[in-house]
Scaffold this motif. Structure first.
Motif, PDB file in Angstrom:
ATOM      1  N   PRO A  68       0.751  -1.368  -0.135  1.00 57.40           N
ATOM      2  CA  PRO A  68       0.132  -0.055  -0.027  1.00 57.40           C
ATOM      3  C   PRO A  68       0.648   1.537  -0.147  1.00 57.40           C
ATOM      4  N   THR A  69       2.004   1.077   0.292  1.00 56.68           N
ATOM      5  CA  THR A  69       2.938   2.457   0.659  1.00 56.68           C
ATOM      6  C   THR A  69       4.295   2.175  -0.117  1.00 56.68           C
ATOM      7  N   GLU A  70       5.021   3.314  -0.318  1.00 58.28           N
ATOM      8  CA  GLU A  70       6.413   3.239  -0.986  1.00 58.28           C
ATOM      9  C   GLU A  70       7.219   2.698   0.215  1.00 58.28           C
ATOM     10  N   GLN A  71       7.018   3.089   1.393  1.00 58.07           N
ATOM     11  CA  GLN A  71       7.855   2.266   2.356  1.00 58.07           C
ATOM     12  C   GLN A  71       7.916   0.669   2.241  1.00 58.07           C
ATOM     13  N   GLY A  72       6.838   0.339   2.232  1.00 54.84           N
ATOM     14  CA  GLY A  72       6.345  -1.415   2.073  1.00 54.84           C
ATOM     15  C   GLY A  72       7.360  -1.761   0.976  1.00 54.84           C
ATOM     16  N   VAL A  73       7.459  -1.171  -0.174  1.00 53.89           N
ATOM     17  CA  VAL A  73       8.152  -1.623  -1.249  1.00 53.89           C
ATOM     18  C   VAL A  73       9.610  -1.422  -0.995  1.00 53.89           C
ATOM     19  N   SER A 133      -4.787   0.212  17.378  1.00 52.30           N
ATOM     20  CA  SER A 133      -5.162  -0.561  16.195  1.00 52.30           C
ATOM     21  C   SER A 133      -4.330  -0.072  14.900  1.00 52.30           C
ATOM     22  N   GLY A 134      -3.734  -0.956  14.370  1.00 50.50           N
ATOM     23  CA  GLY A 134      -3.122  -0.671  12.853  1.00 50.50           C
ATOM     24  C   GLY A 134      -4.103   0.113  12.009  1.00 50.50           C
ATOM     25  N   GLY A 135      -5.222  -0.604  11.895  1.00 53.05           N
ATOM     26  CA  GLY A 135      -6.326  -0.161  10.802  1.00 53.05           C
ATOM     27  C   GLY A 135      -6.821   1.486  11.303  1.00 53.05           C
ATOM     28  N   VAL A 136      -7.047   1.626  12.473  1.00 53.81           N
ATOM     29  CA  VAL A 136      -7.645   2.483  13.146  1.00 53.81           C
ATOM     30  C   VAL A 136      -6.799   3.768  12.778  1.00 53.81           C
ATOM     31  N   GLN A 137      -5.446   3.701  13.079  1.00 55.17           N
ATOM     32  CA  GLN A 137      -4.662   4.866  12.950  1.00 55.17           C
ATOM     33  C   GLN A 137      -4.453   5.204  11.414  1.00 55.17           C
ATOM     34  N   LYS A 138      -4.482   4.273  10.593  1.00 50.28           N
ATOM     35  CA  LYS A 138      -4.427   4.493   9.249  1.00 50.28           C
ATOM     36  C   LYS A 138      -5.872   5.297   8.817  1.00 50.28           C
ATOM     37  N   GLU A 139      -7.041   4.935   9.108  1.00 49.74           N
ATOM     38  CA  GLU A 139      -8.213   5.518   8.769  1.00 49.74           C
ATOM     39  C   GLU A 139      -8.324   6.850   9.212  1.00 49.74           C
ATOM     40  N   ALA A 140      -7.537   7.218  10.708  1.00 48.09           N
ATOM     41  CA  ALA A 140      -7.616   8.295  11.279  1.00 48.09           C
ATOM     42  C   ALA A 140      -6.940   9.413  10.063  1.00 48.09           C
ATOM     43  N   TYR A 141      -5.846   8.688   9.348  1.00 49.86           N
ATOM     44  CA  TYR A 141      -5.115   9.669   8.617  1.00 49.86           C
ATOM     45  C   TYR A 141      -5.997   9.916   7.308  1.00 49.86           C
ATOM     46  N   PHE A 142      -6.909   8.896   6.731  1.00 48.41           N
ATOM     47  CA  PHE A 142      -7.690   9.146   5.672  1.00 48.41           C
ATOM     48  C   PHE A 142      -8.498  10.103   5.862  1.00 48.41           C
ATOM     49  N   PHE A 143      -8.953  10.241   7.129  1.00 41.79           N
ATOM     50  CA  PHE A 143      -9.947  11.503   7.490  1.00 41.79           C
ATOM     51  C   PHE A 143      -9.250  12.639   7.939  1.00 41.79           C
ATOM     52  N   LYS A 144      -8.169  12.795   8.066  1.00 42.86           N
ATOM     53  CA  LYS A 144      -7.428  13.826   8.361  1.00 42.86           C
ATOM     54  C   LYS A 144      -7.687  14.296   9.897  1.00 42.86           C
ATOM     55  N   PRO A 172       4.339   0.862  20.911  1.00 42.03           N
ATOM     56  CA  PRO A 172       5.881   1.394  20.951  1.00 42.03           C
ATOM     57  C   PRO A 172       6.346   1.579  19.600  1.00 42.03           C
ATOM     58  N   GLU A 173       5.746   0.927  18.693  1.00 45.56           N
ATOM     59  CA  GLU A 173       6.108   1.156  17.194  1.00 45.56           C
ATOM     60  C   GLU A 173       4.685   0.875  16.249  1.00 45.56           C
ATOM     61  N   THR A 174       5.181   1.342  15.058  1.00 44.90           N
ATOM     62  CA  THR A 174       3.805   1.187  14.025  1.00 44.90           C
ATOM     63  C   THR A 174       4.514   0.586  12.756  1.00 44.90           C
ATOM     64  N   GLU A 175       3.555  -0.181  11.837  1.00 40.71           N
ATOM     65  CA  GLU A 175       3.996  -0.445  10.630  1.00 40.71           C
ATOM     66  C   GLU A 175       3.628   0.425   9.664  1.00 40.71           C
ATOM     67  N   TRP A 176       2.764   1.315  10.325  1.00 42.00           N
ATOM     68  CA  TRP A 176       2.532   2.618   9.188  1.00 42.00           C
ATOM     69  C   TRP A 176       3.381   3.813   9.660  1.00 42.00           C
ATOM     70  N   VAL A 177       4.658   3.707   9.404  1.00 41.23           N
ATOM     71  CA  VAL A 177       5.350   4.690   9.835  1.00 41.23           C
ATOM     72  C   VAL A 177       5.391   6.019   9.093  1.00 41.23           C
ATOM     73  N   GLU A 178       4.708   5.966   8.042  1.00 45.05           N
ATOM     74  CA  GLU A 178       4.460   6.936   7.189  1.00 45.05           C
ATOM     75  C   GLU A 178       3.841   8.285   7.749  1.00 45.05           C
ATOM     76  N   ILE A 179       2.460   7.761   8.766  1.00 43.66           N
ATOM     77  CA  ILE A 179       2.064   8.677   9.155  1.00 43.66           C
ATOM     78  C   ILE A 179       2.659   9.332  10.516  1.00 43.66           C
ATOM     79  N   VAL A 180       3.674   8.883  11.105  1.00 43.91           N
ATOM     80  CA  VAL A 180       4.186   9.453  12.221  1.00 43.91           C
ATOM     81  C   VAL A 180       5.355  10.296  11.560  1.00 43.91           C
ATOM     82  N   ALA A 181       5.902   9.784  10.545  1.00 42.16           N
ATOM     83  CA  ALA A 181       7.092  10.622   9.650  1.00 42.16           C
ATOM     84  C   ALA A 181       6.136  12.095   9.373  1.00 42.16           C
ATOM     85  N   GLN A 182       5.032  11.851   8.828  1.00 41.80           N
ATOM     86  CA  GLN A 182       4.304  12.995   8.347  1.00 41.80           C
ATOM     87  C   GLN A 182       4.045  13.999   9.478  1.00 41.80           C
ATOM     88  N   GLY A 183       3.950  13.577  10.806  1.00 42.03           N
ATOM     89  CA  GLY A 183       3.575  14.236  11.941  1.00 42.03           C
ATOM     90  C   GLY A 183       2.247  14.332  12.352  1.00 42.03           C
TER      91      GLY A 183
END
Length: 380
Positions: free
Chosen positions: A149-154, A301-312, A320-331
């Motif tokens: 789903p993300t460039e980081q995953g690739v 939840s991994g899914g909810v943190q990502k959906e939070a991003y979808f809805f801004k 302590p960590e997340t597989e969705w590192v992009e949303i943390v890096a984005q602030g």
């Protein structure tokens, strides 16, 4: 072409809706989908209602494995899926994410020589104490088509030796890696409008009053007395000292652990705080409605943190960590773990920000169609 889709947990059922919808609307002449529900999660709130509201075809098979130890649960799935593969003789088997259903389906197919298609490939938390991390790594290395789903995953897959730009024929020894966008973004976009009208089960929620949406379900939080008390200490602080309304859809198991592990003082405080609203588990559409209208989201939840991003919506991640590192890096999210001080500090950080950027990093909402096209093109 016949493909077997493996689902077993609530998030996989939701993800499967995007692929099933794409097959029905655009690829019904090219793809026949056989849905196998392992029964990893199976009760009305965790499973059946999702098939109804997301308009997913009912499973062709249900293994009804239920809960159990990892080895026992995975073994039952492995045996059942292998038998179905032998009977159905599919051209490919499709799996989602990182659950025991995912690893069982991948193992069964790879050992028989059926190509594995992995959706949500390449995600890494770099914490191998998490069973999900072991599942996702193993599944990736048994897959023929890997959709990240993300460039980081690739990038993660490249670090593990996967080659980009491979030419066919594709196989487990010559897999193909894609950056396709996130099918959950497909779903959130598609169902966002419907969620506004199909949330009658949320009568206790006043959408005109700002609130913090909270979800807690991971064993590392629910089964650890220190972690659970720290999280609820932060929740009571936000409710009492900051006058925040907290909406907490709570699974019965989490409620049971609260009753067992929370201090009497915290339990008394929670009961005395009318702005902490503990509600029953919600459906996918109700969850979207809650996410869309929240001011802030507190979740493990991994899914909810990502959906939070979808809805801004900014999110405080109780891990302590997340597989969705992009949303943390984005602030747009902060890793707090189950740490009272970090939760409160992250809350203060976001409350004081006037503007948070949410650039499009999860695709264009058309990932499911892209995936179906590539399956048709490359699986023979």
């Amino acid at each position: 072409m016949k493909i077997i889709t493996i689902i077993g947990a609530r998030p996989q059922i939701i993800k499967a809706a995007a692929i099933s919808r794409a097959i029905k609307n655009k690829f019904s002449k090219e793809i026949k989908e056989v849905i196998v529900h392992t029964g990893q999660h199976y009760d009305a709130n965790m499973s059946a209602v999702f098939f109804e509201e997301l308009e997913i075809p009912k499973p062709d098979y249900n293994l009804n494995v239920g809960s159990g130890k990892h080895g026992e649960q995975t073994a039952k799935m492995l045996s059942g899926i292998e038998e179905i593969i032998e009977n159905e003789k599919p051209q490919a088997l499709l799996v989602y994410g990182d659950t025991n259903s995912t690893i069982a389906g991948s193992l069964a197919a790879a050992k028989i020589g059926v190509p594995v298609v992995h959706i949500e490939a390449g995600l890494r938390s770099y914490n191998k104490s998490m069973p999900e991390e072991l599942n996702r790594i193993s599944c990736d290395h048994m897959s023929t088509l890997l959709f990240s789903p993300t460039e980081q995953g690739v990038s993660n897959l490249q670090k593990e030796g996967f080659q980009l730009g491979n030419e066919g024929p594709y196989s487990i020894d010559n897999p193909k890696v894609y950056h396709c966008g996130d099918i959950m973004f497909d779903n959130s976009t598609y169902f966002a409008e419907k969620a506004n009208t199909d949330s009658e089960g949320l009568k206790e929620v006043d959408f005109n009053t700002p609130y913090i949406l909270t979800t807690i379900h991971r064993n590392a939080n629910t089964d650890d007395p220190i972690a659970l008390n720290n999280i609820f200490k932060a929740i009571t602080y936000l409710a009492k000292e900051k006058s925040e309304t907290i909406i907490l859809p709570l699974h019965p198991r989490t409620k049971k652990m609260m009753d067992q592990l929370l201090t009497e003082e915290l339990q008394t405080k929670l009961k005395d705080l009318p702005n902490v609203k503990i509600i029953d588990p919600v459906s996918f559409l109700e969850m979207i409605a809650l996410e869309k209208n929240a001011k802030l989201i507190l979740t493990d939840s991994g899914g909810v943190q990502k959906e939070a991003y979808f809805f801004k919506k900014p999110s405080l991640i109780l891990r302590p960590e997340t597989e969705w590192v992009e949303i943390v890096a984005q602030g747009a999210a902060i890793l707090c773990d189950a740490d009272y001080d970090r939760i409160v500090a992250a809350y203060e950080h976001f409350i004081q920000l006037d503007n948070i950027e949410f650039p499009h990093i999860f695709g264009d909402g058309m990932a499911a169609e892209f995936i179906c096209n590539e399956i048709i093109t490359h699986i023979k």
